[in-house]
Design a protein around this motif. Structure first.
Motif, short mmCIF file in Angstrom:
data_model
loop_
_atom_site.label_atom_id
_atom_site.label_comp_id
_atom_site.label_asym_id
_atom_site.label_seq_id
_atom_site.Cartn_x
_atom_site.Cartn_y
_atom_site.Cartn_z
N ALA A 53 0.83 -1.20 0.00
CA ALA A 53 0.00 0.00 0.00
C ALA A 53 0.86 1.25 0.00
CB ALA A 53 -0.93 0.00 1.21
N MET A 54 1.98 1.21 0.69
CA MET A 54 2.86 2.39 0.77
C MET A 54 3.64 2.61 -0.52
SD MET A 54 2.53 3.80 3.74
CE MET A 54 4.00 4.75 3.92
N THR A 55 3.83 1.56 -1.32
CA THR A 55 4.63 1.70 -2.53
C THR A 55 3.78 1.79 -3.79
OG1 THR A 55 4.86 -0.71 -2.67
CG2 THR A 55 6.62 0.50 -1.54
N ARG A 56 2.49 1.95 -3.65
CA ARG A 56 1.64 2.13 -4.84
C ARG A 56 2.00 3.42 -5.53
NH1 ARG A 56 -3.79 1.34 -2.18
NH2 ARG A 56 -3.46 -0.69 -1.29
N SER A 57 1.58 3.53 -6.77
CA SER A 57 1.97 4.66 -7.61
C SER A 57 1.58 6.01 -7.02
CB SER A 57 1.37 4.50 -9.01
OG SER A 57 -0.05 4.48 -8.92
N GLU A 58 0.49 6.10 -6.28
CA GLU A 58 0.10 7.40 -5.73
C GLU A 58 1.08 7.90 -4.68
OE1 GLU A 58 -3.12 5.13 -2.99
OE2 GLU A 58 -2.95 5.09 -5.14
N TYR A 59 1.83 6.96 -4.06
CA TYR A 59 2.81 7.37 -3.06
C TYR A 59 4.18 7.62 -3.68
CZ TYR A 59 -0.62 5.91 0.35
OH TYR A 59 -1.77 5.80 1.09
N VAL A 60 4.43 7.08 -4.86
CA VAL A 60 5.73 7.23 -5.48
C VAL A 60 6.02 8.70 -5.76
CG1 VAL A 60 7.09 6.69 -7.53
CG2 VAL A 60 5.74 4.92 -6.43
N GLY A 61 5.04 9.44 -6.22
CA GLY A 61 5.23 10.86 -6.49
C GLY A 61 5.58 11.64 -5.23
N ALA A 62 4.96 11.28 -4.14
CA ALA A 62 5.24 11.97 -2.88
C ALA A 62 6.65 11.69 -2.41
CB ALA A 62 4.23 11.54 -1.81
N ALA A 63 7.14 10.50 -2.66
CA ALA A 63 8.49 10.17 -2.22
C ALA A 63 9.54 10.90 -3.06
CB ALA A 63 8.71 8.66 -2.32
N GLY A 64 9.21 11.23 -4.29
CA GLY A 64 10.18 11.88 -5.16
C GLY A 64 10.14 13.39 -5.11
N THR A 65 9.30 13.98 -4.29
CA THR A 65 9.22 15.43 -4.24
C THR A 65 10.46 16.02 -3.61
OG1 THR A 65 8.07 15.35 -2.13
CG2 THR A 65 6.70 15.46 -4.11
N ASP A 66 10.75 17.24 -4.00
CA ASP A 66 11.92 17.93 -3.47
C ASP A 66 11.55 18.60 -2.16
OD1 ASP A 66 14.48 18.99 -3.36
OD2 ASP A 66 13.85 20.84 -4.35
N HIS A 67 12.24 18.23 -1.10
CA HIS A 67 11.98 18.82 0.21
C HIS A 67 12.94 19.97 0.43
CE1 HIS A 67 9.33 15.53 1.16
NE2 HIS A 67 10.26 14.69 0.74
N SER A 68 12.50 20.94 1.17
CA SER A 68 13.37 22.07 1.46
C SER A 68 14.49 21.63 2.40
CB SER A 68 12.56 23.20 2.10
OG SER A 68 12.03 22.76 3.33
N ASP A 69 15.52 22.45 2.46
CA ASP A 69 16.66 22.14 3.31
C ASP A 69 16.23 22.15 4.78
OD1 ASP A 69 18.40 21.86 1.22
OD2 ASP A 69 19.07 23.93 1.27
N PRO A 70 16.90 21.36 5.59
CA PRO A 70 16.59 21.34 7.03
C PRO A 70 16.86 22.71 7.65
CG PRO A 70 18.11 19.58 6.45
CD PRO A 70 17.95 20.43 5.25
N SER A 71 16.07 23.04 8.65
CA SER A 71 16.25 24.32 9.32
C SER A 71 17.53 24.32 10.15
CB SER A 71 15.05 24.63 10.20
OG SER A 71 15.05 23.74 11.31
N LYS A 72 18.03 25.51 10.43
CA LYS A 72 19.23 25.63 11.25
C LYS A 72 18.98 25.08 12.66
CE LYS A 72 22.63 28.97 12.81
NZ LYS A 72 23.09 30.35 12.79
N ALA A 73 17.78 25.33 13.19
CA ALA A 73 17.45 24.84 14.53
C ALA A 73 17.48 23.31 14.57
CB ALA A 73 16.09 25.36 14.96
N LEU A 74 16.97 22.66 13.52
CA LEU A 74 16.98 21.21 13.47
C LEU A 74 18.41 20.69 13.46
CD1 LEU A 74 15.64 18.42 13.08
CD2 LEU A 74 15.78 18.84 10.63
N VAL A 75 19.26 21.28 12.64
CA VAL A 75 20.65 20.85 12.56
C VAL A 75 21.35 21.04 13.90
CG1 VAL A 75 22.87 21.28 11.44
CG2 VAL A 75 20.78 21.27 10.08
N GLU A 76 21.13 22.17 14.55
CA GLU A 76 21.75 22.42 15.85
C GLU A 76 21.27 21.41 16.89
OE1 GLU A 76 20.89 26.53 16.57
OE2 GLU A 76 22.52 27.20 15.30
#
Length: 113
Positions: free
Chosen positions: A44-67
């Protein structure tokens, strides 16, 4: 009398073996059910409707997260928790790569010839 005691022990042993076999059968069936449920969830997680979501470009992690990740890594190192330190080290490596992919060499301060 000895034959009767021997027969009773054999009967008791046979009952215990049957009970153990039944418990084993139940445990195996539960394991099979869990594996099948896991397979269905994975499919269910690997069906085609989820494949697009996995390939989306995510923004860079925030500075607070990295710290926070760096601080958690340092605390794990100070506590002597090798598994936690290794896990956080892999996370930091992954986050660092994501950040590095978004930077050109000049912004990162890397001298290129």
């Amino acid at each position: 009398m000895a034959k009767a005691d021997f027969a009773d022990r054999n009967l008791t042993t046979a009952r215990e073996l049957r009970a153990a076999a039944e418990e084993t059968r139940k445990a195996l069936q539960i394991s099979r059910d869990l594996v099948e449920r896991s397979r269905r969830q994975t499919q269910a997680m690997t069906r085609s409707e989820y494949v697009g979501a996995a390939g989306t470009d995510h923004s860079d992690p925030s500075k607070a997260l990295v710290e926070c990740l760096i601080q958690a890594y340092e605390l794990a190192e100070a506590d002597g928790a090798p598994q936690t330190r290794a896990l956080l080290g892999r996370v930091l490596n992954h986050v660092g790569r994501r950040i590095a992919m978004g930077l050109d060499p000049r912004t990162a301060g890397v001298v290129m010839h």
